[in-house]
Structures are given as structure tokens and as C-alpha cells.
Motif scaffolding. Structure first.
Motif: not given
Length: 919
Positions: A88-89, A160-165, A140-142, A108-111
């Protein structure tokens, strides 16, 4: 008395029991102290708020803790054994993750996994690494101001994982800090540190392998103020787009290993830019490889072995500008195997070699700036430019040889305003400009200065087998030889240069170079002095005028110290005859170069041919050069009777066909002007969009910045950048497809030629291999090809043609430099056809056609003579190679039906080739 004794006995017994219990207690207490101390020494204690997992193989879900929600988890200690899945987030602030050996955090995916000021450290009794954090598809990794220690891979990102910060994080003693595949980075990476304050924990050891590995990124990775220390490799890029600003790379390995040499930035197939960064105490500063487009500007390299190495990147832009390199051990800037280039610019760099390098003194050669293309010279759509660079020689313990600027197998290169300083005592051989096997080299306004008698083996400018070149307005002083020309240097001009001297031996040295000195302006300034101003070395029988001009304001240079050579070969008569004036007067009408181009020496070349020891080889090579011009320009040679007769005679000759094939190869590999301009425009767009993104990234750290607005602007520029890169790559792919489509036809034309002399054999064989290499980038020579190329390379170039130099280029390695016995042609006539003292060689093939088994008979056989039999296929590849002393030889070829060629070569150079039909 008895009771007293009994009481004393019981007391003694009681004391003994107490002592025994105390000993046991003390033993247990010591074990406890040892356990506590070991736990303190070997690992953190795991006093946790939340415990996840019971053993190394267990799996736990963060949602089971029931504390996630959408808020932060604050000031908590979380212990992890096995794998903790963030399902979960989750947001963490000022927390500590205590990671047991081999444990993993799995997002996990989309978390969303957000962490601020949180530590991820090992715990447990033993010093063993944990696995790290893994992000998956769409997660997403912040990350802000966190510390990850002792992980195998600190953060591992799936596609396709995202590093937002990713800001101001520390990766300490992680074998790899970040490894990311096809990630999306929303914002720049800022102020992250990758380092090691000690050796790695088991199962690893020594330095961390890499700070950051970026592979196949979807967009752009932008990084500012990154810090890398005690890494084997700082940043490793594969097929990605990267911009680095204010990056620090320092304190890499102190020794240079073959498999893991120690590299600051390693780029494979990436568009990468590095600006305003610092590289210190690392064996290799930047290594750009496998089709990488490189922009390297305003950086400082200090105390390293290799500054910048760019290789295997044809058709791409290379810009190396305004870098400072001090305390360099082996090489400053090395660009290898990158022809043809659309744009290569090396400008305003300073390279200082020093004796106090961490990596010691080299025992091999040292190079300031090198442009080195393996294989054949390639005609590029745009020239390479080397401007305003400064190279300073080693201060002590010099290497075997020193090269300020080393140019090898280049085409269309301009070197202007560069300097090389040989000011320190130096007894080993060194060169300011070393130019070998190049074409269209323009050396303009360069300065080479030395220490006079301190450099008994120094040369200012050295040109070997280099054609169509211009030397203008250069200055040489205080060295052994000012300018040296070695071998055939067709259509070369030297004018307007300043020969200051003093020179230990010669202001100019011509070694087996055929030339003439003319009174042309601007002339050269001979203010210096030397024991002999100019010297000609070589067989005087071979001397002829081959479009090589040295202009001077007076003949000889100094009346009291004449040129050391046969004067009528070295100097033109004051009243030249009409044939001599055709050197620049195409139709001999007294108006030089008024209506068309010309070829050297008119009827001497086109009708008679050059005589002497190497005359046949020189005639063949010079005629091929003229035929190339004829086939490209119908008006070349003014269409006079002699020119037209020559053209007609060679329409279908082997020489004419080989000249056309050479033109065809050059045409295929030359990018059309319109396409080159389009690529340049796209390259400029890529640079502009990159700079825009860099400027926007500067706002992230500004207080009060409207981050959402700048994020929108950044996204727009990223889209434009990726679109330009996509168009650029598509055009290059189309060019490559056109090259591949054109080569089979050229190979077919090549296969139809039956060689009649050694020059044609060489040209056919070497060109066939070169075409194979163009088709297959992974092509490698087999043992027979290596042997045959070695045989060609060991010939004198005057006898074997330009293919001799190309064969040497195909075989070139640092260990084989100057090992070919025919390199200087001194005392070596080389195998030559047309030897008037030799009998005509002939062969018979019986039967012909055949099934692959046949009898080969050598006519005019000489007993005990050595013969070489070679069988070529239709593409000119050698499929069989053998030596024999027998007149008759039975050959068995297991080959498909088709046309083949049998060549027999005698040791005196005579040879014969006959067509073989296998049915």
C-alpha cells in the motif's frame, strides 16, 4: 567439639557451593558480555517497533502492520527478515529500517514508497549484507535525505518504475548504489552521495562496484551535484540519455586492472553530457563506447591515467571542450574507431602530463590528443576540428615515446591554433604532430616548441603516407627536426610556416618522400638555423615530382648552407621546361590552374610511368588516384588527347575498376550534404533542449520556485528532446540501411576482377575484408586472414600500393607498431610484378572446370624455389593458402559450384592468377 566441627564443615561446604555457583554465574555473565560486545561490534541490535519476518525465507506484507494509511510513519524502528512487501502507499519520516542479512524491501506495482530522513541499515549478529530496495512496474519512489548502508544493490528499479524525487541521499558501502532499467525520472537527481567508509561486507569485498547504473531509460536522467568516492565505477550508462552537472568523482582504485580498470563515467550507446565536473585520482575519467554521443565540457581531470576515451561511435557528435587535465599519466583525449564523423570538435582543452601521478610513470607511449580510426580511412561528411588545445610534456621519467597530437587513419581534419611544449629535458623520441595514413589534413597556425639540445629525438610535425594535405603558418622551434615527411605524401603543400629553430639536425627532413621546392607565396620563413636546413633521404632513382610542394622565398634556404640532396630533384630549374610547368598548368599554356584541375607530371605519369626501384608501384598508385578524379569529374584533365586516351585505356582495366570501386565505397560512406545538415540541425536541437532542461533543473533548489510550472515546462522540453533524438537515430538507421544495401553490388564488382599484379591482389584482398567489416560490425579476422594481411603489411608501400597501409591499419595494435619490416622500404624491394629480370610465371589447371579436385602445374618452374598458392572466392576472400616447392600439386577444395581464382606467387614477387570453375 564435634558439633563445632560439624558446623565448620557445613560452613565450608556452603562456601564451596557458593563459589561453584559464582563461577557458573561469572561464566554466564562473561558469555553475556561477549554476546553484547559481539552484537555491538558485528551488528546493530534490533530493538524494533515493528517486526516483519521470522527468518531469511519469510515474506511479510506492510499492510498487515495496520499503520500505513495515507499519512507518515514517524520515528519508528522497523526490523525486516526475509522480504517485506510494501503493498500500500507508504510514507516514512525519521524512521530506521533494521535489515537482517539477505533481507529485501519490495515495492509492489503502482505503489508509492516515500522516505525522508530515514536510515536503511543492517542488523544482526554477523557482518553480512542485505539485498536492498526493489521497485516494480508502475511503482513510485520518492527519496529525500535518506541513508542506505551495506546493501547489495541499494535501490533496484524494474522497468517503468518512476522516481519522482531523489535528493541528498547517501549510499554507503553498497555494492551498487542504484541500478535502474527503463525508469522514468520526473525530476533531476540532486546531491546524492555514493561512497564507502570502509570495505564491503561479505559476500562482497573491496570498493563498491558502481554508484549508479542506468540502463535503457525511457526519458532523460538529469543529475546535479552528485558525489562519488571510493567506487570502481562511478556512473555506468547503457542506451540512456544523461546530463550531469557539478559531479564529483574521486579516489577510485589506485591500480589499473584489465577487467575492472576503475572508471568515473562509463557510457555504452548513450547520449550523454557532463559539465562543470571534477574527476580526481581515478584510472579512467570518462570512457564513452558503443555508439555514444558525447558532450564533455568545462570539467577538471586531475591525477588520472586516462582522461577521456571515446570509441566505436561512428556518425555521432563528439564535443570535448574547455577541459583541464593535469597530472595525466598516459593519455589526455583519445577518440578511436569513430569514423565517419558528422561532427567532432576538440577545442580549448589543456593537458598537462606530470611526474607525480598516483599511478606512477608509464613504460609505454604517452598521447595528448589522439584521433585513431582502425581499418580503412573513411571519407566523412564533415571534418574533425581540433582547435586551441594545449599539451605539455612529462616533467620527469619520460615514457618510451611522447605524442602531442596523434592522427591515424583520419579523413578531413583541421588542426588550428594548438600548442605542444617540449620544454623539459627529454631524450626519448617524441612528436608534436604525428600524422600517419591520413587524407585532407589541414595543420594551420600551430606552435611546437622544445628545449633544443635537450630533445635530440624530437620532431615538430611528422607526416607519413598522408595525402591532399596543407600545412600553413605553423611555428616550430628548439627541437631536433622541424618538419619531417616520410613516404608518399601526394598533393601536399607547406607554406607560410615559421621555422625558428634552432634545430639539432634539420629544419626539414624528407625520408623517401618525392618532392620539389618552389618559389610560391606565402613562403616559409627560415629564420632559424640547423646543421642542414633540409635533407632528402632515399634512393635518388625514385625521386620525382608528385604534387608535393614546399614554398620558399629563396633558393637555397641559406647560400652558405645548401640543401643536402641532389639539387635538380629537390629544386625546380629557374626556367622550367613546358612539361615541368604542367605541374600547375593543366594545358601548358602558361596560365596555371586557370580552367581545371591537373594531375602530376602529365605524360610521365599517364604514358611512360615512373622508373626506378619502386617505379611500378608508385605509377600504379598515382594512376589510380588520377583515375578516381577522372571518374568523379568528367572535365578533370581538360579532356586533352592524352587525358582522353588514358581514360579510354582504363575504362575496363583492373586499375580503372578498382578506382571506381574506391569511389563507390567513398560515396556510400559519405553522408549527403542535405542529410548531414538535417542531422546537424537535430544535433543543435538536442543541445538546445538539453540546455533548457539544465536551466529548468536549476530552479528545483531555488526557494519559492513554482515547481509545478517548471515541471510542466521541463516535460515539454523532454518531449522535444526525445523527439529530436528519435529523428536523429532514425536518420542514422536509414543511412546504415542504405550502406548495407549498396555493399553487395560493390562486392560483386570486386569479385569480377582477376588480379594481374601484386598491387591489384592487395587492393582486392584488403577491400573485400573492409566491406565485410562494414556489413558485420562484429566481424573478426580469422587466422588465415591475419596471416595474409600480415604478408601484405610487410611489403614496402611503394611496391604494394595503399592496401599495404590499410592492411597495417586492420592489424594495428600498440604492440605491433613499427614491427613491419617493409615500413621504411630501406633495403627492401618488396614483391613486385613486372620484374624485368624474372621469367614470366604461368600455371595450368587440369581439368578446368572440375568438381573441386584438380592438378595445379607451375610453368617455368625453378627447382627448390618457394611458391605460395592462394585460392580466392568470387568475393576476393582467401579460402586456401599454402606454400610449396613442387611443380605439380593436387588440390582438393570442398566448395560450392562457382567461379574461383588461383594465384601463385614466387619469392621474387612475380605472380600469376587464373580463373577456376567448380561445377
Amino acid at each position: 567439639m564435634r558439633n563445632l566441627k560439624t558446623t565448620q564443615f557445613h560452613k565450608a561446604h556452603l562456601v564451596m557451593k557458593c563459589l561453584q555457583k559464582w563461577a557458573l554465574f561469572r561464566f554466564i555473565f562473561i558469555l553475556f558480555l561477549i554476546f553484547v560486545n559481539l552484537n555491538f561490534i558485528l551488528g546493530q541490535s534490533c530493538d524494533c517497533t515493528y517486526d516483519f519476518g521470522t527468518h531469511s525465507g519469510s515474506t511479510s506484507l506492510w499492510s498487515s502492520a495496520g499503520v500505513g494509511g495515507n499519512g507518515y510513519v514517524v520515528d519508528k524502528t522497523i526490523c525486516v527478515q526475509g522480504t517485506l512487501i510494501i503493498d500500500v502507499d507508504a510514507r516514512f519520516l525519521n524512521c530506521t529500517f533494521m535489515m537482517h542479512p539477505g533481507s529485501t524491501i519490495h515495492v509492489a506495482n503502482f505503489t508509492l514508497f516515500k522516505a525522508t530522513s530515514t536510515n536503511f541499515i543492517r542488523c544482526g549478529l554477523f557482518n553480512v549484507m542485505w539485498n536492498g530496495i526493489i521497485t516494480t512496474w508502475g511503482s513510485q519512489l520518492d527519496f529525500n535525505n535518506n541513508t542506505i548502508s551495506d546493501a547489495n544493490i541499494g535501490i533496484y528499479c524494474y522497468p517503468n518504475s518512476i522516481i519522482t524525487q531523489l535528493i541528498q541521499n547517501k549510499f554507503n558501502r553498497c555494492y551498487i548504489g542504484i541500478e535502474a532499467y527503463e525508469i522514468i525520472a520526473d525530476r533531476p537527481f540532486v546531491g546524492n552521495r555514493y561512497y564507502s567508509d570502509g570495505t564491503l561486507l561479505p559476500p562482497k569485498s573491496g570498493f563498491p562496484f558502481a554508484g549508479m547504473r542506468i540502463i535503457n531509460t525511457v526519458g532523460l536522467i538529469s543529475e546535479r551535484s552528485g558525489f562519488y568516492e571510493h567506487m570502481n565505477w562511478g556512473i555506468e550508462l547503457y542506451n540512456s540519455n544523461y546530463i550531469g552537472e557539478n559531479i564529483t568523482m574521486q579516489n577510485g582504485p589506485t591500480t589499473i586492472a584489465m577487467l575492472n580498470p576503475g572508471i568515473g563515467i562509463l557510457s555504452h550507446g548513450s547520449n550523454f553530457t557532463i559539465n562543470n565536473s571534477f574527476f580526481r585520482r581515478i584510472p579512467f575519467g570518462i570512457w564513452s563506447d558503443q555508439r555514444s554521443s558525447s558532450t564533455i565540457t568545462n570539467n577538471h581531470f586531475s591525477n588520472i591515467s586516462f582522461g577521456v576515451l571515446v570509441q566505436n561511435s561512428p556518425n555521432l557528435t563528439i564535443n570535448i571542450h574547455n577541459n583541464m587535465m593535469d597530472t595525466i599519466r598516459t593519455s589526455g583525449i583519445f577518440i578511436k574507431d569513430c569514423a565517419p564523423h558528422l561532427e567532432t570538435l576538440v577545442s580549448d582543452n589543456m593537458i598537462v602530463f606530470s611526474s607525480n601521478s598516483l599511478y606512477g610513470q608509464p613504460t609505454e607511449s604517452c598521447f595528448g590528443i589522439t584521433i585513431d580510426n582502425d581499418g580503412d580511412r573513411i571519407e566523412a561528411g564533415r571534418e574533425t576540428q581540433i582547435f586551441n588545445n594545449h599539451v605539455y610534456q612529462n616533467t620527469a621519467s619520460p615514457p618510451t615515446s611522447f605524442f602531442g597530437y596523434f592522427l591515424y587513419n583520419t579523413w578531413s581534419i583541421l588542426c588550428q591554433g594548438n600548442t605542444i611544449d617540449f620544454g623539459n629535458p627529454y631524450v626519448n623520441a617524441n612528436w608534436g604532430f604525428y600524422v600517419n595514413n591520413c587524407s585532407r589534413v589541414n595543420l594551420n597556425a600551430n606552435t611546437i616548441s622544445g628545449g633544443g639540445i635537450n630533445h635530440p629525438s624530437s620532431t615538430g610535425i611528422y607526416l607519413h603516407q598522408t595525402h591532399f594535405s596543407s600545412l600553413c603558418c605553423n611555428t616550430t622551434s628548439g627541437i631536433d627536426v622541424g618538419t619531417e615527411f616520410d613516404g608518399v605524401c601526394l598533393d601536399t603543400r607547406i607554406r607560410g610556416s615559421n621555422f625558428e629553430g634552432p634545430y639539432t639536425t634539420h629544419a626539414m627532413l624528407f625520408f623517401f618522400t618525392i618532392t620539389a621546392i618552389q618559389q610560391l607565396y606565402p613562403g616559409n620563413d627560415w629564420t632559424g638555423s640547423a646543421p642542414v636546413d633540409a635533407r632528402f633521404v632515399g634512393d635518388p632513382i625514385t625521386a620525382f615530382e608528385d604534387a608535393f610542394i614546399v614554398s620558399t622565398q629563396g633558393l637555397p634556404f641559406h647560400p652558405d648552407d645548401p640543401i643536402d640532396s641532389p639539387p635538380f630533384w629537390f629544386q625546380r630549374p629557374m626556367n622550367p621546361d613546358p612539361e615541368s610547368s604542367c605541374f600547375q598548368d593543366a594545358d601548358c599554356d602558361g596560365t596555371p590552374e586557370s580552367i581545371c584541375n591537373d594531375f602530376p607530371n602529365g605524360s610521365l605519369l599517364l604514358v611512360s610511368g615512373y622508373g626506378g626501384l619502386h617505379g611500378e608501384g608508385l605509377t600504379w598508385e598515382a594512376r589510380k588516384t588520377v583515375l578516381r578524379e577522372f571518374w568523379k569529374d568528367p572535365d578533370f584533365g581538360c579532356n586533352g588527347n592524352m587525358s582522353n586516351s588514358f581514360k579510354s585505356a582504363h575504362q575496363n582495366s583492373n586499375l580503372g575498376k578498382l578506382a571506381q570501386i574506391t569511389n563507390d565505397i567513398s560515396s556510400v560512406l559519405t553522408v549527403p550534404v542535405a542529410i548531414a545538415e538535417n542531422l546537424e540541425d537535430l544535433s543543435n536541437t538536442i543541445d538546445l533542449e538539453t540546455q533548457a532542461i539544465i536551466s529548468i533543473d536549476a530552479w528545483w533548489e531555488e526557494e519559492g520556485a513554482d515547481l509545478e510550472y517548471w515541471k510542466q515546462q521541463r516535460d515539454i522540453h523532454i518531449v522535444n528532446l526525445l523527439d529530436a533524438i528519435s529523428q536523429y537515430d532514425s536518420i542514422l538507421a536509414a543511412i546504415h540501411e542504405e550502406v548495407l544495401a549498396a555493399i553487395p553490388s560493390i562486392q560483386s564488382d570486386l569479385g569480377e576482377i582477376i588480379p594481374q599484379n601484386i598491387m591489384e591482389e592487395n587492393d582486392l584482398y584488403v577491400t573485400a575484408i573492409f566491406l565485410d567489416k562494414l556489413v558485420n560490425l562484429e566481424y573478426s579476422l580469422d587466422s588465415i586472414q591475419t596471416q595474409n594481411l600480415t604478408g601484405i603489411a610487410n611489403q614496402c608501400p611503394f611496391d604494394g600500393g595503399s592496401a599495404v597501409i590499410r592492411a597495417r591499419a586492420l592489424l594495428w595494435s600498440p604492440e605491433l607498431e613499427n614491427l613491419h619490416p617493409g615500413a621504411t622500404c630501406s633495403g627492401i624491394s618488396g614483391p613486385r610484378s613486372g620484374n624485368k629480370n624474372a621469367e614470366v610465371l604461368d600455371i595450368q589447371i587440369m581439368p578446368n572446370p572440375n568438381k573441386g579436385i584438380f592438378d595445379l602445374k607451375i610453368e617455368n618452374y625453378v627447382k627448390q624455389s618457394q611458391y605460395t598458392i592462394r585460392v580466392f572466392d568470387a568475393q576476393g576472400k582467401v579460402i586456401k593458402n599454402m606454400n610449396t616447392k613442387q611443380q605439380r600439386n593436387i588440390l582438393d577444395l570442398s566448395r560450392n559450384p562457382g567461379i574461383y581464382f588461383i594465384n601463385v606467387l614466387k619469392t621474387d614477387g612475380t605472380s600469376y592468377t587464373k580463373k577456376l570453375f567448380i561445377i
